[in-house]
Design a protein around this motif. Structure first.
Motif, PDB file in Angstrom:
ATOM      1  N   SER A  97       0.824  -1.211   0.000  1.00  0.00           N
ATOM      2  CA  SER A  97       0.000   0.000   0.000  1.00  0.00           C
ATOM      3  C   SER A  97       0.857   1.260   0.000  1.00  0.00           C
ATOM      4  CB  SER A  97      -0.948   0.007   1.198  1.00  0.00           C
ATOM      5  OG  SER A  97      -0.229   0.004   2.400  1.00  0.00           O
ATOM      6  N   ASN A  98       2.004   1.197   0.653  1.00  0.00           N
ATOM      7  CA  ASN A  98       2.912   2.343   0.669  1.00  0.00           C
ATOM      8  C   ASN A  98       3.370   2.678  -0.754  1.00  0.00           C
ATOM      9  OD1 ASN A  98       4.405   4.405   1.772  1.00  0.00           O
ATOM     10  ND2 ASN A  98       6.134   3.103   2.267  1.00  0.00           N
ATOM     11  N   LYS A  99       3.669   1.644  -1.529  1.00  0.00           N
ATOM     12  CA  LYS A  99       4.089   1.869  -2.918  1.00  0.00           C
ATOM     13  C   LYS A  99       2.959   2.481  -3.745  1.00  0.00           C
ATOM     14  CE  LYS A  99       6.500  -0.306  -6.713  1.00  0.00           C
ATOM     15  NZ  LYS A  99       7.077  -1.517  -7.279  1.00  0.00           N
ATOM     16  N   VAL A 100       1.733   2.001  -3.514  1.00  0.00           N
ATOM     17  CA  VAL A 100       0.577   2.523  -4.257  1.00  0.00           C
ATOM     18  C   VAL A 100       0.289   3.972  -3.861  1.00  0.00           C
ATOM     19  CG1 VAL A 100      -1.920   2.287  -4.598  1.00  0.00           C
ATOM     20  CG2 VAL A 100      -0.470   0.263  -4.629  1.00  0.00           C
ATOM     21  N   MET A 101       0.227   4.249  -2.559  1.00  0.00           N
ATOM     22  CA  MET A 101      -0.092   5.605  -2.108  1.00  0.00           C
ATOM     23  C   MET A 101       1.020   6.593  -2.466  1.00  0.00           C
ATOM     24  SD  MET A 101      -3.091   5.268  -1.076  1.00  0.00           S
ATOM     25  CE  MET A 101      -3.628   6.678  -0.147  1.00  0.00           C
ATOM     26  N   GLN A 102       2.275   6.167  -2.354  1.00  0.00           N
ATOM     27  CA  GLN A 102       3.373   7.043  -2.761  1.00  0.00           C
ATOM     28  C   GLN A 102       3.334   7.287  -4.273  1.00  0.00           C
ATOM     29  OE1 GLN A 102       4.205   8.433   0.421  1.00  0.00           O
ATOM     30  NE2 GLN A 102       5.798   8.933  -1.032  1.00  0.00           N
ATOM     31  N   GLY A 103       2.908   6.279  -5.015  1.00  0.00           N
ATOM     32  CA  GLY A 103       2.773   6.439  -6.463  1.00  0.00           C
ATOM     33  C   GLY A 103       1.727   7.476  -6.832  1.00  0.00           C
ATOM     34  N   THR A 104       0.610   7.488  -6.087  1.00  0.00           N
ATOM     35  CA  THR A 104      -0.422   8.494  -6.374  1.00  0.00           C
ATOM     36  C   THR A 104       0.083   9.894  -6.035  1.00  0.00           C
ATOM     37  OG1 THR A 104      -1.481   8.256  -4.205  1.00  0.00           O
ATOM     38  CG2 THR A 104      -2.345   6.904  -5.982  1.00  0.00           C
ATOM     39  N   LEU A 105       0.854  10.002  -4.951  1.00  0.00           N
ATOM     40  CA  LEU A 105       1.404  11.313  -4.580  1.00  0.00           C
ATOM     41  C   LEU A 105       2.455  11.783  -5.581  1.00  0.00           C
ATOM     42  CD1 LEU A 105       1.777  10.904  -0.711  1.00  0.00           C
ATOM     43  CD2 LEU A 105       0.067  12.237  -1.929  1.00  0.00           C
ATOM     44  N   THR A 106       3.345  10.884  -5.969  1.00  0.00           N
ATOM     45  CA  THR A 106       4.389  11.235  -6.943  1.00  0.00           C
ATOM     46  C   THR A 106       3.761  11.652  -8.261  1.00  0.00           C
ATOM     47  OG1 THR A 106       5.845   9.626  -5.892  1.00  0.00           O
ATOM     48  CG2 THR A 106       6.476  10.380  -8.082  1.00  0.00           C
ATOM     49  N   TRP A 107       2.713  10.963  -8.663  1.00  0.00           N
ATOM     50  CA  TRP A 107       1.999  11.290  -9.902  1.00  0.00           C
ATOM     51  C   TRP A 107       1.449  12.710  -9.855  1.00  0.00           C
ATOM     52  CZ3 TRP A 107      -3.701  10.765 -10.484  1.00  0.00           C
ATOM     53  CH2 TRP A 107      -4.116  10.964 -11.802  1.00  0.00           C
ATOM     54  N   GLN A 108       1.067  13.179  -8.654  1.00  0.00           N
ATOM     55  CA  GLN A 108       0.540  14.537  -8.493  1.00  0.00           C
ATOM     56  C   GLN A 108       1.641  15.564  -8.265  1.00  0.00           C
ATOM     57  OE1 GLN A 108      -2.904  14.731  -5.680  1.00  0.00           O
ATOM     58  NE2 GLN A 108      -2.491  12.557  -5.488  1.00  0.00           N
ATOM     59  N   GLY A 109       2.879  15.097  -8.154  1.00  0.00           N
ATOM     60  CA  GLY A 109       3.990  16.004  -7.913  1.00  0.00           C
ATOM     61  C   GLY A 109       4.197  16.327  -6.446  1.00  0.00           C
ATOM     62  N   ILE A 110       3.701  15.471  -5.557  1.00  0.00           N
ATOM     63  CA  ILE A 110       3.839  15.663  -4.110  1.00  0.00           C
ATOM     64  C   ILE A 110       4.901  14.694  -3.609  1.00  0.00           C
ATOM     65  CG2 ILE A 110       2.639  15.566  -1.890  1.00  0.00           C
ATOM     66  CD1 ILE A 110       0.018  16.028  -3.486  1.00  0.00           C
ATOM     67  N   ILE A 111       5.829  15.191  -2.781  1.00  0.00           N
ATOM     68  CA  ILE A 111       6.917  14.323  -2.322  1.00  0.00           C
ATOM     69  C   ILE A 111       6.776  13.887  -0.867  1.00  0.00           C
ATOM     70  CG2 ILE A 111       8.648  15.093  -3.981  1.00  0.00           C
ATOM     71  CD1 ILE A 111       9.649  17.066  -1.888  1.00  0.00           C
ATOM     72  N   ARG A 112       5.755  14.361  -0.153  1.00  0.00           N
ATOM     73  CA  ARG A 112       5.547  13.968   1.239  1.00  0.00           C
ATOM     74  C   ARG A 112       4.870  12.602   1.327  1.00  0.00           C
ATOM     75  NH1 ARG A 112       3.908  19.066   0.707  1.00  0.00           N
ATOM     76  NH2 ARG A 112       1.729  18.479   0.682  1.00  0.00           N
ATOM     77  N   ARG A 113       4.986  11.988   2.504  1.00  0.00           N
ATOM     78  CA  ARG A 113       4.321  10.713   2.773  1.00  0.00           C
ATOM     79  C   ARG A 113       2.998  10.954   3.490  1.00  0.00           C
ATOM     80  NH1 ARG A 113       7.266   6.484   6.043  1.00  0.00           N
ATOM     81  NH2 ARG A 113       5.428   5.350   5.432  1.00  0.00           N
ATOM     82  N   ILE A 114       2.062  10.021   3.315  1.00  0.00           N
ATOM     83  CA  ILE A 114       0.808  10.051   4.066  1.00  0.00           C
ATOM     84  C   ILE A 114       0.993   9.111   5.252  1.00  0.00           C
ATOM     85  CG2 ILE A 114      -1.657   9.565   4.046  1.00  0.00           C
ATOM     86  CD1 ILE A 114      -1.646   9.983   1.049  1.00  0.00           C
ATOM     87  N   LEU A 115       0.799   9.623   6.458  1.00  0.00           N
ATOM     88  CA  LEU A 115       0.985   8.808   7.653  1.00  0.00           C
ATOM     89  C   LEU A 115      -0.332   8.401   8.302  1.00  0.00           C
ATOM     90  CD1 LEU A 115       3.938  10.819   9.193  1.00  0.00           C
ATOM     91  CD2 LEU A 115       4.055   8.722   7.849  1.00  0.00           C
ATOM     92  N   ASN A 116      -1.383   9.198   8.063  1.00  0.00           N
ATOM     93  CA  ASN A 116      -2.659   8.949   8.706  1.00  0.00           C
ATOM     94  C   ASN A 116      -3.757   9.553   7.834  1.00  0.00           C
ATOM     95  OD1 ASN A 116      -4.999   9.704  10.420  1.00  0.00           O
ATOM     96  ND2 ASN A 116      -3.775   8.792  12.049  1.00  0.00           N
ATOM     97  N   LEU A 117      -4.843   8.813   7.647  1.00  0.00           N
ATOM     98  CA  LEU A 117      -5.900   9.269   6.740  1.00  0.00           C
ATOM     99  C   LEU A 117      -6.623  10.509   7.260  1.00  0.00           C
ATOM    100  CD1 LEU A 117      -7.458   8.878   4.148  1.00  0.00           C
ATOM    101  CD2 LEU A 117      -8.909   7.235   5.309  1.00  0.00           C
ATOM    102  N   LYS A 118      -7.004  10.529   8.525  1.00  0.00           N
ATOM    103  CA  LYS A 118      -7.698  11.706   9.062  1.00  0.00           C
ATOM    104  C   LYS A 118      -6.803  12.940   9.013  1.00  0.00           C
ATOM    105  CE  LYS A 118     -11.303  10.043  12.102  1.00  0.00           C
ATOM    106  NZ  LYS A 118     -11.798   9.983  13.467  1.00  0.00           N
ATOM    107  N   HIS A 119      -5.524  12.755   9.328  1.00  0.00           N
ATOM    108  CA  HIS A 119      -4.580  13.872   9.279  1.00  0.00           C
ATOM    109  C   HIS A 119      -4.485  14.425   7.853  1.00  0.00           C
ATOM    110  CE1 HIS A 119      -1.084  16.328  10.130  1.00  0.00           C
ATOM    111  NE2 HIS A 119      -0.448  15.737   9.129  1.00  0.00           N
ATOM    112  N   LYS A 120      -4.407  13.534   6.875  1.00  0.00           N
ATOM    113  CA  LYS A 120      -4.316  13.957   5.470  1.00  0.00           C
ATOM    114  C   LYS A 120      -5.599  14.668   5.037  1.00  0.00           C
ATOM    115  CE  LYS A 120      -2.705  14.212   1.271  1.00  0.00           C
ATOM    116  NZ  LYS A 120      -1.684  15.178   0.932  1.00  0.00           N
ATOM    117  N   LEU A 121      -6.755  14.141   5.428  1.00  0.00           N
ATOM    118  CA  LEU A 121      -8.024  14.767   5.059  1.00  0.00           C
ATOM    119  C   LEU A 121      -8.167  16.143   5.701  1.00  0.00           C
ATOM    120  CD1 LEU A 121     -10.376  11.664   5.226  1.00  0.00           C
ATOM    121  CD2 LEU A 121      -9.825  12.980   3.182  1.00  0.00           C
ATOM    122  N   ASN A 122      -7.785  16.265   6.972  1.00  0.00           N
ATOM    123  CA  ASN A 122      -7.827  17.576   7.636  1.00  0.00           C
ATOM    124  C   ASN A 122      -6.883  18.563   6.956  1.00  0.00           C
ATOM    125  OD1 ASN A 122      -9.790  17.155   9.625  1.00  0.00           O
ATOM    126  ND2 ASN A 122      -8.326  16.109  10.935  1.00  0.00           N
TER     127      ASN A 122
END
Length: 197
Positions: A97-122
């Motif tokens: 899942s880390n590879k998939v989620m990082q792939g979606t971020l890289t595709w958008q040009g974002i280099i940060r990691r997602i650590l928590n879903l609620k934190h990311k949504l907020n």
């Protein structure tokens, strides 16, 4: 509590029972979740928004949730096979899942990691940027969560496996199709939901 009983008696005599008010008496006022507006936006596929909402509340039937209800099961992540399946692991800590989620971020040009879903949504709810950029990020996040949950279920119930790259291609396809439909103003077509959902 006495005031609540009086209100219930009054409503019963009037023959109506406003459920919202009864709920607020017993539960108290509900906090407003800023990120819910993001998931209820018409750009996100309804199924993706639904699964993402359940994931944010940690209400999906992951193995740890099922075990906590007294049902004995072997708690092993089906995506990586190396750790216990929890919401946090399934969507963010698992190597797959880390590879998939990082792939979606890289595709958008974002280099940060997602650590928590609620934190990311907020964070997305407070994010000040162009409308299409925010919609793209929300749509990609929801599609990623849905895609991982769908992949997990397919592996358990059907025995079908996709590589992280295949799943990432599917997520990109869903997001591109949905963003194109939003741009053209054709989000209400049922065909788009059939294609994506």
């Amino acid at each position: 509590m006495e005031a609540a009983q009086q209100l219930l008696c009054t409503w019963q005599l009037q023959g109506k029972l406003p459920l919202r008010e009864v709920y607020s008496i017993f539960h108290g006022p509900c906090p407003t979740l800023q990120w819910m507006k993001l998931l209820l936006d018409g750009v996100i596929v309804p199924w993706h928004a639904f699964i993402s909402t359940l994931a944010a509340h940690q209400a999906l039937p992951t193995v740890d949730n099922i075990c906590s209800r007294g049902m004995p099961m072997v708690n092993r992540c089906v995506l990586c096979g190396s750790a216990m399946e929890t919401h946090q692991h399934l969507f963010f800590s698992c190597p797959y899942s880390n590879k998939v989620m990082q792939g979606t971020l890289t595709w958008q040009g974002i280099i940060r990691r997602i650590l928590n879903l609620k934190h990311k949504l907020n964070k997305l709810a407070r994010y000040r940027c162009k409308t299409w950029r925010k919609k793209l990020s929300c749509c990609a996040l929801a599609a990623g969560i849905y895609g991982l949950w769908h992949e997990r279920n397919k592996r358990i119930f059907v025995g079908h496996c996709r590589s992280p790259d295949q799943l990432l291609r599917w997520i990109k396809y869903c997001v591109c199709l949905r963003m194109y439909a939003w741009q053209k103003g054709i989000l209400n077509y049922d065909m788009l939901n059939v294609l994506i959902g």
